[in-house]
Design a protein around this motif. Structure first.
Motif, PDB file in Angstrom:
ATOM      1  N   GLN A  95      37.557  -0.070  21.924  1.00 19.14           N
ATOM      2  CA  GLN A  95      36.100  -0.055  21.888  1.00 19.14           C
ATOM      3  C   GLN A  95      35.620   0.579  20.596  1.00 19.14           C
ATOM      4  O   GLN A  95      36.263   1.494  20.064  1.00 19.14           O
ATOM      5  N   LEU A  96      34.474   0.105  20.097  1.00 16.14           N
ATOM      6  CA  LEU A  96      33.866   0.674  18.899  1.00 16.14           C
ATOM      7  C   LEU A  96      32.541   1.327  19.257  1.00 16.14           C
ATOM      8  O   LEU A  96      31.797   0.830  20.097  1.00 16.14           O
ATOM      9  N   ARG A  97      32.261   2.426  18.583  1.00 15.30           N
ATOM     10  CA  ARG A  97      31.017   3.156  18.816  1.00 15.30           C
ATOM     11  C   ARG A  97      30.536   3.736  17.496  1.00 15.30           C
ATOM     12  O   ARG A  97      31.324   4.364  16.766  1.00 15.30           O
ATOM     13  N   VAL A  98      29.277   3.539  17.161  1.00 14.63           N
ATOM     14  CA  VAL A  98      28.699   4.128  15.961  1.00 14.63           C
ATOM     15  C   VAL A  98      28.116   5.496  16.329  1.00 14.63           C
ATOM     16  O   VAL A  98      27.325   5.611  17.263  1.00 14.63           O
ATOM     17  N   ILE A  99      28.533   6.518  15.583  1.00 14.70           N
ATOM     18  CA  ILE A  99      28.152   7.903  15.849  1.00 14.70           C
ATOM     19  C   ILE A  99      27.073   8.331  14.852  1.00 14.70           C
ATOM     20  O   ILE A  99      27.209   8.130  13.641  1.00 14.70           O
ATOM     21  N   GLY A 100      26.006   8.963  15.363  1.00 13.01           N
ATOM     22  CA  GLY A 100      24.900   9.382  14.512  1.00 13.01           C
ATOM     23  C   GLY A 100      24.670  10.876  14.451  1.00 13.01           C
ATOM     24  O   GLY A 100      23.667  11.330  13.901  1.00 13.01           O
ATOM     25  N   ALA A 101      25.593  11.673  15.006  1.00 13.98           N
ATOM     26  CA  ALA A 101      25.372  13.114  15.119  1.00 13.98           C
ATOM     27  C   ALA A 101      25.352  13.827  13.771  1.00 13.98           C
ATOM     28  O   ALA A 101      24.748  14.896  13.634  1.00 13.98           O
ATOM     29  N   LEU A 102      26.001  13.249  12.757  1.00 14.29           N
ATOM     30  CA  LEU A 102      26.018  13.861  11.427  1.00 14.29           C
ATOM     31  C   LEU A 102      24.743  13.483  10.681  1.00 14.29           C
ATOM     32  O   LEU A 102      24.599  12.363  10.215  1.00 14.29           O
ATOM     33  N   ARG A 103      23.826  14.421  10.530  1.00 15.83           N
ATOM     34  CA  ARG A 103      22.585  14.130   9.817  1.00 15.83           C
ATOM     35  C   ARG A 103      22.731  14.305   8.312  1.00 15.83           C
ATOM     36  O   ARG A 103      21.966  13.730   7.537  1.00 15.83           O
ATOM     37  N   GLU A 104      23.716  15.100   7.889  1.00 16.95           N
ATOM     38  CA  GLU A 104      23.986  15.234   6.459  1.00 16.95           C
ATOM     39  C   GLU A 104      25.437  15.657   6.284  1.00 16.95           C
ATOM     40  O   GLU A 104      26.043  16.247   7.187  1.00 16.95           O
ATOM     41  N   VAL A 105      25.989  15.348   5.111  1.00 20.96           N
ATOM     42  CA  VAL A 105      27.333  15.794   4.752  1.00 20.96           C
ATOM     43  C   VAL A 105      27.251  16.419   3.369  1.00 20.96           C
ATOM     44  O   VAL A 105      26.767  15.789   2.418  1.00 20.96           O
TER      45      VAL A 105
END
Length: 488
Positions: A95-105
């Protein structure tokens, strides 16, 4: 591949992904950065960030600012993607999932001032770390002031390079601004991780400012934790698969097995995400979970590594597809280890065993036995000998537990006789013993039992010595046929 596949994954791309691709279940624009994570590598992005991803759907105050302390690679890969990346869960049905928890690096080497500003931000209430054991700059469990990075930071505390230096300068700024400290949560698997981190931070602060050290000690929090999930390295095959399925290029997707575990001591000083609502086990007995993992996960891993290697098997999944070896490992766990594990409150040992067996069988994870076999002299005592000692103290049988230990001895013997060096800090002495073995169980086992650094007081227990000799003899010459017969 469509024309879109040449475009990068970013916020706009979320609206064009195939319907079956899971994506953030919240509006990223509504989130606030409440966590700074030091060491934003693949494991963090495949593990803790995914828990936070779920938590953001419940509370938007806990988005992550990811900090790479030494490398620019993650920042350079993810900044054009607005911090978005793809997680591939490896199983029978990937399964693939796009993660958005990182707002900046952020890359600390270039953006140290921004990192410190973020640590001093009132919205930030939690700092997490995955920096590996060496990143803590410890010696014998305490902060090593001779370490070059620590020595630098003592001289130049406002421009730190170490994780400890960043934490202390961030906390100093908060104290100066009359802000409460952030909680500091180690997510690296080292014993008493929170305790070691607390001592290191307070010791460093003490070198700079006694009042600051007292403020941190009295007001800060350093919970202990345990993490678990196999996270294979990202490769070109993963990148190609993700691009094909998303229709967009992801410069740095990550992958892990479907199983994941995060156990956290509930000892925070400035609020926390709703971790217990997204699958995190909140417990005050992290040592109990560590012990259960060592004995119920790591010990069977070592059993598979040594016995499977003797049988000519290459991976854990292949070993579990070998009926006699799979049956033995299940018997080892259920009959020999579970009765000797002092499980923490709320820990479901039978369910944990089922989960581990399913992980071992996962054909999508190519976990090589040769790698698990490394450092046997360090692993055997904590993974198997402690359980054997407890079983002897309780008057329980140890014959099943001794077979993987004997497997390690036979493995050492085979490697030495084939002229193959061990990946082990005791390679020289182990190989010397291995070359002198004769095949006689009493002679060979007694030579190994003389290794006090491995066997300690157990070597003098006649019950253990006899059981280990019997197990060694049962494995015969260590050939695949002999091992198979011993497992039957």
């Amino acid at each position: 591949m469509t024309e879109q596949a040449a475009k990068r994954l970013d916020t706009e791309a979320l609206h064009h992904l195939p319907a079956y691709i899971q994506r953030p279940a919240y509006d990223r624009a509504d989130t606030r950065i409440g966590i700074v994570h030091l060491g934003v590598g693949a494991f963090h992005r495949a593990h803790q960030a995914v828990y936070i991803e779920d938590a953001l759907a419940l509370d938007p105050d806990w988005a992550i600012s990811g900090v790479s302390l030494n490398s620019r690679d993650v920042r350079d890969a993810l900044a054009p993607q607005d911090g978005l990346y793809t997680l591939a869960l490896l199983g029978e049905t990937p399964q693939l999932r796009v993660i958005g928890a990182l707002r900046e690096v952020l890359a600390a080497r270039d953006e140290g001032a921004r990192v410190l500003d973020r640590l001093a931000d009132a919205d930030v209430r939690l700092v997490t770390l995955t920096i590996t054991e060496k990143g803590y700059c410890l010696s014998a469990g305490e902060l090593d002031f001779a370490h070059p990075d620590i020595a630098h930071d003592v001289l130049y505390p406002t421009t730190p390079v170490s994780a400890i230096g960043y934490l202390v300068e961030g906390l100093r700024r908060r104290k100066e601004q009359r802000l409460p400290p952030f909680t500091v949560l180690s997510c690296d698997n080292l014993p008493d991780n929170g305790g070691k981190l607390r001592r290191a931070v307070v010791a460093f602060a003490q070198r700079l400012d006694h009042d600051l050290a007292c403020w941190i000690a009295e007001n800060g929090a350093f919970p202990r934790s345990m993490v678990d999930s196999i996270t294979p390295a990202t490769d070109d095959a993963l990148r190609a698969r993700v691009a094909d399925e998303l229709g967009f290029v992801d410069a740095w997707p990550v992958q892990r097995e479907a199983y994941t575990q995060w156990v956290v001591e509930d000892a925070f000083c400035n609020g926390r995400p709703p971790l217990e609502r997204v699958g995190v086990a909140m417990s005050n007995d992290i040592a109990g979970y560590d012990r259960a993992k060592l004995r119920l996960l790591n010990a069977p891993h070592s059993a598979l590594a040594y016995l499977g290697s003797l049988m000519g098997i290459e991976t854990v999944a292949q070993a579990m597809a070998t009926p006699e070896l799979a049956r033995f490992v299940e018997r080892l766990m259920r009959e020999a280890i579970v009765p000797n594990v002092a499980a923490p409150q709320g820990f479901d040992a039978p369910r944990y065993v089922e989960a581990i067996l399913a992980r071992f069988r996962n054909p999508a994870i190519q976990h090589r036995l040769s790698q698990i076999a490394w450092d046997g002299s360090q692993k055997i005592p904590v993974r198997l000998l402690g359980t054997i000692g407890d079983a002897l103290a309780a008057g329980r049988p140890i014959d099943v537990l001794c077979l993987p230990v004997a497997g390690w001895l036979q493995f050492v013997r085979r490697q030495a006789r084939n002229g193959v060096s061990l990946v082990d800090p005791m390679n020289d002495v182990l190989s010397q013993i291995g070359r002198r073995t004769t095949g006689d169980a009493t002679h060979d086992v007694d030579a190994f039992l003389a290794l006090d650094a491995v066997f300690g007081s157990l070597a003098g227990d006649g019950r253990f010595a006899t059981a280990l000799r019997d197990a060694y003899a049962a494995l015969g010459d260590g050939s695949p046929e002999a091992v198979s017969a011993a497992l039957a």
